[in-house]
Design a protein around this motif. Structure first.
Motif, PDB file in Angstrom:
ATOM      1  N   TRP A   1       8.726   0.632  -2.331  1.00  0.00           N
ATOM      2  CA  TRP A   1       7.721   1.015  -2.363  1.00  0.00           C
ATOM      3  C   TRP A   1       7.259  -0.623  -3.748  1.00  0.00           C
ATOM      4  O   TRP A   1       6.484  -0.963  -4.220  1.00  0.00           O
ATOM      5  CB  TRP A   1       8.161   1.948  -3.770  1.00  0.00           C
ATOM      6  CG  TRP A   1       7.850   2.127  -4.829  1.00  0.00           C
ATOM      7  CD1 TRP A   1       5.970   2.699  -5.395  1.00  0.00           C
ATOM      8  CD2 TRP A   1       7.492   2.679  -6.415  1.00  0.00           C
ATOM      9  NE1 TRP A   1       5.034   2.708  -5.833  1.00  0.00           N
ATOM     10  CE2 TRP A   1       6.539   3.029  -6.811  1.00  0.00           C
ATOM     11  CE3 TRP A   1       8.679   3.451  -6.959  1.00  0.00           C
ATOM     12  CZ2 TRP A   1       6.122   3.812  -8.035  1.00  0.00           C
ATOM     13  CZ3 TRP A   1       8.379   3.807  -7.887  1.00  0.00           C
ATOM     14  CH2 TRP A   1       7.667   3.925  -8.684  1.00  0.00           C
TER      15      TRP A   1
ATOM     16  N   ASP B   1       5.749  -2.699  -1.278  1.00  0.00           N
ATOM     17  CA  ASP B   1       4.579  -1.781  -0.828  1.00  0.00           C
ATOM     18  C   ASP B   1       3.388  -1.906  -2.061  1.00  0.00           C
ATOM     19  O   ASP B   1       1.953  -2.107  -1.392  1.00  0.00           O
ATOM     20  CB  ASP B   1       4.829  -0.044  -0.333  1.00  0.00           C
ATOM     21  CG  ASP B   1       3.192   0.321   0.340  1.00  0.00           C
ATOM     22  OD1 ASP B   1       2.585  -0.238   0.991  1.00  0.00           O
ATOM     23  OD2 ASP B   1       2.841   1.006  -0.265  1.00  0.00           O
ATOM     24  N   SER B   2       3.534  -1.833  -2.793  1.00  0.00           N
ATOM     25  CA  SER B   2       2.978  -2.367  -4.240  1.00  0.00           C
ATOM     26  C   SER B   2       2.085  -3.502  -4.026  1.00  0.00           C
ATOM     27  O   SER B   2       0.900  -3.870  -4.257  1.00  0.00           O
ATOM     28  CB  SER B   2       3.551  -2.114  -5.732  1.00  0.00           C
ATOM     29  OG  SER B   2       4.465  -0.586  -5.704  1.00  0.00           O
TER      30      SER B   2
ATOM     31  N   ARG C   1       2.054  -5.926  -1.369  1.00  0.00           N
ATOM     32  CA  ARG C   1       1.026  -5.597  -0.259  1.00  0.00           C
ATOM     33  C   ARG C   1      -0.478  -4.546  -0.058  1.00  0.00           C
ATOM     34  O   ARG C   1      -0.865  -5.657   0.389  1.00  0.00           O
ATOM     35  CB  ARG C   1       1.622  -4.564   0.947  1.00  0.00           C
ATOM     36  CG  ARG C   1       1.097  -4.675   2.693  1.00  0.00           C
ATOM     37  CD  ARG C   1       1.773  -4.181   3.262  1.00  0.00           C
ATOM     38  NE  ARG C   1       2.055  -2.849   3.203  1.00  0.00           N
ATOM     39  CZ  ARG C   1       1.476  -1.475   4.175  1.00  0.00           C
ATOM     40  NH1 ARG C   1       0.041  -2.470   4.388  1.00  0.00           N
ATOM     41  NH2 ARG C   1       1.781  -0.297   3.702  1.00  0.00           N
ATOM     42  N   LYS C   2      -0.450  -3.697  -0.841  1.00  0.00           N
ATOM     43  CA  LYS C   2      -1.696  -3.348  -0.813  1.00  0.00           C
ATOM     44  C   LYS C   2      -2.627  -3.916  -2.367  1.00  0.00           C
ATOM     45  O   LYS C   2      -3.227  -3.243  -2.745  1.00  0.00           O
ATOM     46  CB  LYS C   2      -1.872  -2.079  -1.200  1.00  0.00           C
ATOM     47  CG  LYS C   2      -1.019  -0.776  -0.337  1.00  0.00           C
ATOM     48  CD  LYS C   2      -0.651   0.155  -0.525  1.00  0.00           C
ATOM     49  CE  LYS C   2      -0.015   1.097   0.703  1.00  0.00           C
ATOM     50  NZ  LYS C   2      -0.027   2.431   0.704  1.00  0.00           N
ATOM     51  N   LYS C   3      -1.927  -4.462  -2.787  1.00  0.00           N
ATOM     52  CA  LYS C   3      -2.519  -5.645  -4.254  1.00  0.00           C
ATOM     53  C   LYS C   3      -2.733  -4.434  -5.504  1.00  0.00           C
ATOM     54  O   LYS C   3      -3.788  -4.565  -5.879  1.00  0.00           O
ATOM     55  CB  LYS C   3      -3.452  -6.132  -3.559  1.00  0.00           C
ATOM     56  CG  LYS C   3      -3.149  -7.253  -2.769  1.00  0.00           C
ATOM     57  CD  LYS C   3      -4.690  -8.647  -2.195  1.00  0.00           C
ATOM     58  CE  LYS C   3      -4.363  -9.201  -1.712  1.00  0.00           C
ATOM     59  NZ  LYS C   3      -5.478 -10.081  -0.755  1.00  0.00           N
ATOM     60  N   ASN C   4      -1.803  -3.814  -5.406  1.00  0.00           N
ATOM     61  CA  ASN C   4      -2.021  -3.078  -6.373  1.00  0.00           C
ATOM     62  C   ASN C   4      -2.225  -3.368  -8.087  1.00  0.00           C
ATOM     63  O   ASN C   4      -1.425  -4.641  -8.546  1.00  0.00           O
ATOM     64  CB  ASN C   4      -0.759  -1.984  -6.728  1.00  0.00           C
ATOM     65  CG  ASN C   4      -0.838  -0.691  -5.568  1.00  0.00           C
ATOM     66  OD1 ASN C   4      -2.017  -0.908  -4.644  1.00  0.00           O
ATOM     67  ND2 ASN C   4      -0.257   0.105  -5.183  1.00  0.00           N
TER      68      ASN C   4
ATOM     69  N   GLU D   1      -9.034   6.424  -7.589  1.00  0.00           N
ATOM     70  CA  GLU D   1     -10.897   5.670  -7.233  1.00  0.00           C
ATOM     71  C   GLU D   1     -11.393   6.871  -7.175  1.00  0.00           C
ATOM     72  O   GLU D   1     -11.867   7.699  -7.582  1.00  0.00           O
ATOM     73  CB  GLU D   1     -10.025   6.085  -4.962  1.00  0.00           C
ATOM     74  CG  GLU D   1      -9.219   4.948  -4.828  1.00  0.00           C
ATOM     75  CD  GLU D   1      -8.972   5.094  -3.087  1.00  0.00           C
ATOM     76  OE1 GLU D   1     -10.917   6.486  -2.477  1.00  0.00           O
ATOM     77  OE2 GLU D   1      -8.257   4.563  -3.019  1.00  0.00           O
TER      78      GLU D   1
END
Length: 206
Positions: free
Chosen positions: A79, A82-83, A85-88, A199
């Protein structure tokens, strides 16, 4: 926040957590207490199970819990990766990093402490003792020491069920790792909209 910064953040929390546990384990007898303030004390306890001292019954209960924690930490680690990587949002990465660090800190106790320390009952434990350790791999006990008895006394009789009983708030004893997990979860709750932004719906052309 980059993965490198998140990793450094996690390492700092782990170091603080493990140093505090190592100090308590090698300087306190189980159950020993030091009063810092009326509302804050250092109290050495060991937790064999989950939060609030809950346990999984049975011969393999402890092993099952530790293995579950290992699986969970892998999921939290993914998690976090992935956060990033997705630039959350930064608050999401910080929160997940706190939860990961806390979970990992307690896993270290559960996996290794039974192998590197002897028993703390009626004695101060030794690191890597010659006479033998208190447990085996995956059967260690989590070291807790932070105790905040903010209020103690008898509850009013008019309170249902617990009225007239002696009550302490806040009674659980915890550690730095537990604090990191709690702070991470609280941040996710308070800043939920920033951590998980929705979104914007695109308006449909008529």
């Amino acid at each position: 926040m980059s993965l490198k910064k998140a990793t450094l953040f996690i390492i700092i929390i782990l170091i603080i957590d493990q140093i505090s546990k190592f100090y308590i384990k090698t300087n306190f007898i189980l159950g020993e207490e030091v009063k810092v303030f009326d509302w804050f004390r250092i109290l050495f306890v060991e937790n064999e199970g989950m939060a609030w001292g809950a346990k999984i019954p049975g011969e393999y209960g402890k092993l099952t819990l530790t293995l579950f924690r290992l699986v969970a930490i892998c999921g939290i680690g993914y998690w976090l990766w992935d956060s990033v990587r997705k630039k959350n949002s930064r608050i999401l990465v910080i929160s997940v990093a706190l939860i990961f660090a806390g979970a990992f800190g307690n896993i270290i106790d559960s996996v290794f402490y039974g192998l590197i320390f002897n028993d703390s009952h009626n004695q101060i434990a030794s690191f890597l003792p010659e006479a033998g350790t208190y447990g085996s791999l995956f059967h260690g006990k989590v070291v807790d020491m932070l105790y905040f008895p903010l209020w103690s006394g008898y509850l009013p009789e008019w309170i249902p069920i617990w009225g007239g009983q002696y009550f302490t708030f806040f009674e659980p004893v915890f550690n730095i790792a537990d604090s990191a997990i709690t702070i991470g979860v609280i941040l996710l709750i308070i800043f939920n909209k920033k951590a998980f932004p929705k979104e914007e719906k695109k308006s449909e052309n008529i």
